[in-house]
Design a protein around this motif. Structure first.
Motif, PDB file in Angstrom:
ATOM      1  N   GLY A  54      -5.358  -0.045  13.578  1.00 58.85           N
ATOM      2  CA  GLY A  54      -4.338   0.699  14.377  1.00 58.85           C
ATOM      3  C   GLY A  54      -4.795   1.122  15.684  1.00 58.85           C
ATOM      4  N   THR A  55      -6.327   0.757  16.018  1.00 61.18           N
ATOM      5  CA  THR A  55      -6.830   1.050  17.168  1.00 61.18           C
ATOM      6  C   THR A  55      -6.761  -0.105  18.260  1.00 61.18           C
ATOM      7  OG1 THR A  55      -8.973   0.346  16.213  1.00 61.18           O
ATOM      8  CG2 THR A  55      -8.810   2.787  16.193  1.00 61.18           C
ATOM      9  N   TYR A  56      -6.204  -1.151  17.615  1.00 59.55           N
ATOM     10  CA  TYR A  56      -6.224  -2.235  18.606  1.00 59.55           C
ATOM     11  C   TYR A  56      -5.572  -2.139  19.770  1.00 59.55           C
ATOM     12  CZ  TYR A  56      -5.330  -6.855  20.288  1.00 59.55           C
ATOM     13  OH  TYR A  56      -4.885  -7.972  21.103  1.00 59.55           O
ATOM     14  N   ASP A  57      -5.726  -2.397  20.969  1.00 62.10           N
ATOM     15  CA  ASP A  57      -5.015  -2.406  22.112  1.00 62.10           C
ATOM     16  C   ASP A  57      -4.986  -3.590  22.810  1.00 62.10           C
ATOM     17  OD1 ASP A  57      -3.932  -1.714  24.570  1.00 62.10           O
ATOM     18  OD2 ASP A  57      -5.104   0.012  25.214  1.00 62.10           O
ATOM     19  N   GLN A  58      -3.889  -4.134  22.858  1.00 62.91           N
ATOM     20  CA  GLN A  58      -3.609  -5.622  23.355  1.00 62.91           C
ATOM     21  C   GLN A  58      -3.736  -5.605  24.946  1.00 62.91           C
ATOM     22  OE1 GLN A  58       0.584  -6.845  22.727  1.00 62.91           O
ATOM     23  NE2 GLN A  58       1.459  -5.190  23.809  1.00 62.91           N
TER      24      GLN A  58
END
Ligand code: ZEM
Length: 299
Positions: A54-58
């Motif tokens: 959930g730390t992904y940042d597109q």
């Protein structure tokens, strides 16, 4: 997704049977060790899989793009993110398999742990692919990417799930509601307290039914602002959970999933699988794997 925002998964993977063996090892440990909360480490394994992904940042083109690829929650720097409080328990639970299967990355291990927990807690089959690689400290994502439960607006929840993770309203409702069918909050971890459902070790659509049917009141205590059901006063909702009921664009999906358990489970299987793969490009040669439960194998 922007091409600069993905990391390439390794094509050098083991045969399916090897991963089924790791799955079985995790599942057997889950069955044997019941000295946690409601009798299962499954829920905290699901939370670990979610928080490492959930730390992904597109929108972040830098090296700190986050997501499950790099296994950086093994570093203190990422463990110390206040949103990750309590997840060391899950990392420690899985650590023996990192030692036993020496070329398994943390990202693969932690996401597989979540898949195994969902399936063994009577949830749907989750497609999964291997090939993540451990990266160094410079790949630790910045704090405040994981959602803050005290925020009570649709705008905020959307900024995380739509803005950074790239999910639709329907997908975010599904993820949050099925995720919070499981487990509980711990005062010594998040400061919140209690379970969302009466069956916190079973994957169900009960969160959606309870959210709609119960009368939720602000709990009278000296802890953080959270909600409690008026009838039993034993369940809880976070401020962000209440948003799913209050925001009409979210609420229609809460109603859908409360009514249709089958759709709820098949949508969840699809979106949870994609959550675990945010920011990763897999080679065509790596086919999605679907594991058998211990029960299906007669184990
Ligand atoms: Zn959770 N979650 N979560 N979540 N979560 C907690 C526990 C669990 C939020 C949140 O702040 C919290 C998703 C989304 C969101 C699980 C799965 C998933 C806790 C309690 C908090 C505070 C931690 C503690 O005290 O131990 C917020 C704000 C979210 C979005 C808005 C999604 C998506 C999930 C998976 C699909 C699970 C399984 C738990 C229970 C962990 C346990 O130890 O029992």
């Amino acid at each position: 997704l922007l091409a600069t925002n993905v990391r390439e998964a390794s094509a050098d993977i083991k045969p399916f049977e090897e991963y089924q063996k790791i799955y079985n090892d995790i599942a057997e440990k889950l069955r044997e060790e019941d000295d946690r909360d409601d009798g299962s480490y499954g829920p905290v394994l699901v939370r670990l899989a979610w928080h490492c992904s959930g730390t992904y940042d597109q929108n972040d083109p830098s090296q700190n793009k986050g997501g499950s690829y790099a296994g950086t929650m093994r570093f203190q720097e990422e463990q110390n993110d206040p949103e990750n409080a309590g997840l060391k328990v899950a990392q420690d639970f899985l650590e023996p398999f990192k030692t036993k299967y020496s070329n398994l990355s943390y990202g693969d291990l932690w996401t597989l742990g979540g898949v195994c927990a969902i399936q063994e807690l009577s949830g749907p089959k989750i497609k999964w692919r291997p090939g993540r690689k451990d990266l160094g400290l410079d790949a630790v994502p910045p704090y405040h990417r994981l959602p803050d439960a005290s925020q009570e607006t649709g705008e905020y929840v959307r900024s995380v799930f739509n803005g950074r993770l790239g999910f639709t309203d329907q997908e975010m409702v599904c993820l949050i509601g099925v995720g919070h069918a499981l487990g509980r909050c711990h005062v010594d971890a998040s400061g919140y307290d209690g379970p969302w459902t009466f069956s916190p070790t079973m994957v169900t659509n009960d969160f959606f039914k309870l959210l709609l049917d119960e009368d939720w009141k602000i709990r009278d205590w000296d802890g953080k602002k959270q909600y409690t059901d008026s009838s039993t006063k034993s369940l809880m909702m976070l401020p962000t959970d209440m948003v799913l009921k209050k925001d009409s664009k979210f609420r229609k999906y809460v109603e859908l999933y409360a009514k249709d358990e089958e759709k709820c489970m098949s949508d969840f299987a699809d979106v949870f699988s994609r959550l675990l793969e945010r920011g990763i490009k897999f080679p065509n040669s790596t086919k999605p794997m679907v594991f058998k439960t211990l029960e299906e194998q007669g184990l």
